[in-house]
Write a protein that holds these residues in place. Sequence first.
Motif, short mmCIF file in Angstrom:
data_model
loop_
_atom_site.label_atom_id
_atom_site.label_comp_id
_atom_site.label_asym_id
_atom_site.label_seq_id
_atom_site.Cartn_x
_atom_site.Cartn_y
_atom_site.Cartn_z
N GLY A 31 -83.25 50.35 99.00
CA GLY A 31 -83.15 51.04 100.01
C GLY A 31 -81.69 50.67 100.81
N ASP A 32 -81.27 49.32 100.82
CA ASP A 32 -80.21 48.81 101.32
C ASP A 32 -78.78 49.27 100.75
OD1 ASP A 32 -81.65 47.28 103.19
OD2 ASP A 32 -81.10 45.32 102.05
N ASP A 33 -77.71 49.57 101.42
CA ASP A 33 -76.37 49.93 101.10
C ASP A 33 -75.52 48.69 101.07
OD1 ASP A 33 -73.59 50.77 101.40
OD2 ASP A 33 -74.49 52.81 101.99
N LEU A 34 -75.35 48.26 99.59
CA LEU A 34 -74.70 47.24 99.35
C LEU A 34 -73.06 47.13 99.97
CD1 LEU A 34 -74.29 44.23 97.84
CD2 LEU A 34 -73.57 45.71 96.01
N ARG A 35 -72.48 48.31 100.08
CA ARG A 35 -71.10 48.17 100.74
C ARG A 35 -71.44 48.07 102.26
NH1 ARG A 35 -66.05 49.99 99.73
NH2 ARG A 35 -66.42 50.63 97.49
N GLN A 36 -72.33 48.56 102.77
CA GLN A 36 -72.36 48.55 104.17
C GLN A 36 -72.87 47.00 104.50
OE1 GLN A 36 -75.33 51.13 105.87
NE2 GLN A 36 -75.35 50.00 108.00
N LEU A 37 -73.58 46.19 103.77
CA LEU A 37 -73.93 45.10 103.92
C LEU A 37 -72.71 44.21 103.86
CD1 LEU A 37 -77.11 44.53 102.04
CD2 LEU A 37 -76.88 44.67 104.81
N ALA A 44 -70.67 41.88 106.91
CA ALA A 44 -70.59 40.44 106.65
C ALA A 44 -69.12 40.19 106.90
CB ALA A 44 -70.55 40.12 105.10
N VAL A 45 -68.13 41.09 106.54
CA VAL A 45 -66.69 40.68 106.89
C VAL A 45 -66.63 40.91 108.49
CG1 VAL A 45 -64.31 41.80 106.80
CG2 VAL A 45 -65.98 41.63 104.66
N ALA A 46 -67.23 42.06 109.11
CA ALA A 46 -67.09 42.21 110.68
C ALA A 46 -67.63 40.93 111.18
CB ALA A 46 -67.78 43.47 111.00
N ASP A 47 -68.67 40.22 110.69
CA ASP A 47 -69.35 38.99 111.23
C ASP A 47 -68.39 37.81 110.97
OD1 ASP A 47 -71.36 40.60 112.28
OD2 ASP A 47 -72.85 40.14 110.65
N GLY A 48 -67.33 38.01 110.36
CA GLY A 48 -66.24 36.90 110.19
C GLY A 48 -66.21 36.25 108.94
N ALA A 49 -66.83 36.62 107.77
CA ALA A 49 -66.68 35.98 106.62
C ALA A 49 -65.42 35.99 106.06
CB ALA A 49 -67.69 36.87 105.50
N VAL A 77 -64.94 34.37 102.90
CA VAL A 77 -65.20 34.35 101.41
C VAL A 77 -66.27 35.25 101.08
CG1 VAL A 77 -65.46 33.29 99.20
CG2 VAL A 77 -64.08 32.19 100.99
N LEU A 78 -66.10 36.44 100.41
CA LEU A 78 -67.38 37.04 100.01
C LEU A 78 -67.65 37.18 98.72
CD1 LEU A 78 -69.00 39.26 101.98
CD2 LEU A 78 -67.35 41.21 101.09
N GLY A 79 -68.87 36.53 98.52
CA GLY A 79 -69.55 36.52 97.12
C GLY A 79 -70.45 37.65 96.66
N MET A 80 -70.53 37.74 95.44
CA MET A 80 -71.52 38.55 95.02
C MET A 80 -72.13 38.08 93.76
SD MET A 80 -73.23 41.58 95.08
CE MET A 80 -74.84 41.78 94.34
N ALA A 81 -73.79 38.01 93.75
CA ALA A 81 -74.65 37.56 92.56
C ALA A 81 -75.05 38.69 92.03
CB ALA A 81 -75.32 36.70 92.90
N GLY A 82 -74.70 39.49 91.04
CA GLY A 82 -75.24 40.72 90.39
C GLY A 82 -74.52 41.03 89.33
N ALA A 135 -66.09 43.45 95.25
CA ALA A 135 -64.57 43.21 95.34
C ALA A 135 -63.73 44.14 96.12
CB ALA A 135 -64.24 43.14 93.84
N ASP A 136 -64.12 45.26 95.92
CA ASP A 136 -63.23 46.29 96.90
C ASP A 136 -63.21 46.07 98.21
OD1 ASP A 136 -61.81 48.76 97.17
OD2 ASP A 136 -63.66 50.04 97.26
N VAL A 137 -64.70 45.79 98.57
CA VAL A 137 -64.43 45.46 100.36
C VAL A 137 -63.66 44.34 100.35
CG1 VAL A 137 -65.93 44.65 102.09
CG2 VAL A 137 -66.86 46.64 100.49
N ALA A 138 -63.87 43.19 99.51
CA ALA A 138 -62.83 42.02 99.94
C ALA A 138 -61.38 42.50 99.73
CB ALA A 138 -63.09 41.02 98.92
N ARG A 139 -60.99 43.31 99.00
CA ARG A 139 -59.50 43.79 98.66
C ARG A 139 -59.24 44.42 99.96
NH1 ARG A 139 -57.28 49.18 97.67
NH2 ARG A 139 -59.33 49.66 97.37
N ARG A 140 -59.96 45.51 100.36
CA ARG A 140 -59.55 46.14 101.47
C ARG A 140 -59.46 45.36 103.00
NH1 ARG A 140 -60.45 51.75 101.08
NH2 ARG A 140 -61.63 52.21 99.09
N HIS A 141 -60.20 44.19 103.10
CA HIS A 141 -59.91 43.42 104.16
C HIS A 141 -59.11 42.08 103.89
CE1 HIS A 141 -62.90 45.52 106.60
NE2 HIS A 141 -63.60 45.77 105.67
#
Length: 463
Positions: free
Chosen positions: A179-185, A189-194, A196-201, A210-216
């Motif tokens: 039920g979680d929204d991966l993009r929202q999470l 994470a970026v809004a909280d100061g990340a 480096v953003l990693g994804m295991a999946g 990667a798109d979220v990291a690109r945009r920010h």
Amino acid sequence: MAGRAPGAGTRGVRGGAHAVPPPAPRRRVAAAAALLCLPAAAAVVVWSLVRNPLQLALGLALIVVAVVAAWSALLHRGVARLPPAIAAVVALAATAALPETRVLAVLAAVTGLAVLSTAAARVAIARDLAPATTARAVGPARRGVLLMNPRSGGGKAERFELEKKARALGVTPIVLRRGDDLRQLAEQAVADGADVLGMAGGDGSQALVADVARRHGIAFLCVPAGTRNHFALDLGLDREDVAAGLAAFGDAVERRIDLALLGDRVFVNNVSLGVYATVVQSDAYRDAKLTTTTQLLPELLGPDARGFDLRLTRPDGSAARSPDVVLVSNGTYHLHSLAGFGTRSRLDAGLLGVVTLTVERARDVTALLSAEAAGNLRRFRGYREWTVREFEIGSGQPLLDVGVDGEALRLPPPLRFRSLPSALRVRTPAGAAGAAVAPHAGPVEAVRALWRVLCGRPARRRA
């Protein structure tokens, strides 16, 4: 980014809009030495085996294998060098083991020539035939965040204890729940100061984060916890050692790579339409790629198949007549078989790869199956490939079945594709290959490159 200065560890970037200078004299001399070593080694064999024609033929073949294998080892990285290196050693040993030869002299001479050939080729062309990179050394993440899909890859995140290991490195783990929204999470994470953003999946999840990291404009890190992990393979990561990817949260290598767009959706690997999209969506495909492909192709391409209404234009302006397979990829794949992609030699060329397959008559199905089974898809008469920066596919159908990084979708045409050059900052562990596993330059291309350098021209023909 904390740590070293921005320019630290930067490797030179080849190409661009500037003219390529002619090779330096020392490289031309090295090219000459590399090219002369093969006939010189053959001459040693001839001199040693002239009394026995059968041994002469066998000896020449072994020398060719040894030198070709040595050059192949030169053109690969990491563990990919081991098979050709072993082949070179075995060929040399077999040469020395031939009866009635001056074993020590032949072995010493041939080994010396092979080593000289490899070393000279490295000086002359190795840098030119390696994939271009803009890699630089970077320090540890200040605030790393790892998102994890616990269901990907049959539960790899839990099996490799990624959450525990991330915490031990000072990285904040975020486990995706139903039920979680991966993009929202990722956005949170970026809004909280990340930084480096990693994804295991799987690759679909990799593309979204990667798109979220690109945009920010922050760095991205891939942990291969999916099923096939094609993206991780082409980043040079060890897909068997899942947790090793976490090391990139520490001292790492960072470079920019391309992403690609389908409409406003980012993909990291490829988009499939037509037969291929149907084949890969089969439940049996994951466990038996070749068998499933062989079983489904006659059904999908036979006389009773309804066909696919796909409309596209080739680079020369000609229209493709409803191809049965269309693959659009982020970068150019070295595709040998529909039963699974190969690798991409680079992820920073700023191009989309396009492959189409058209089956025009019943007997073409047999030819396609033969090429598929042999892993030589390019020899099929209906195979076409090219590269573009932007691409469009139309159709008279209201919705098209589309596979995007392995995810099955139905999308309305027209489908518009675009490359996003150097869009993503990606980090890999300092000990990883850091690029596609190997440049796809075989011995024939190496010889041609050496000849061009010897003649004072660039090792690669300019596009």
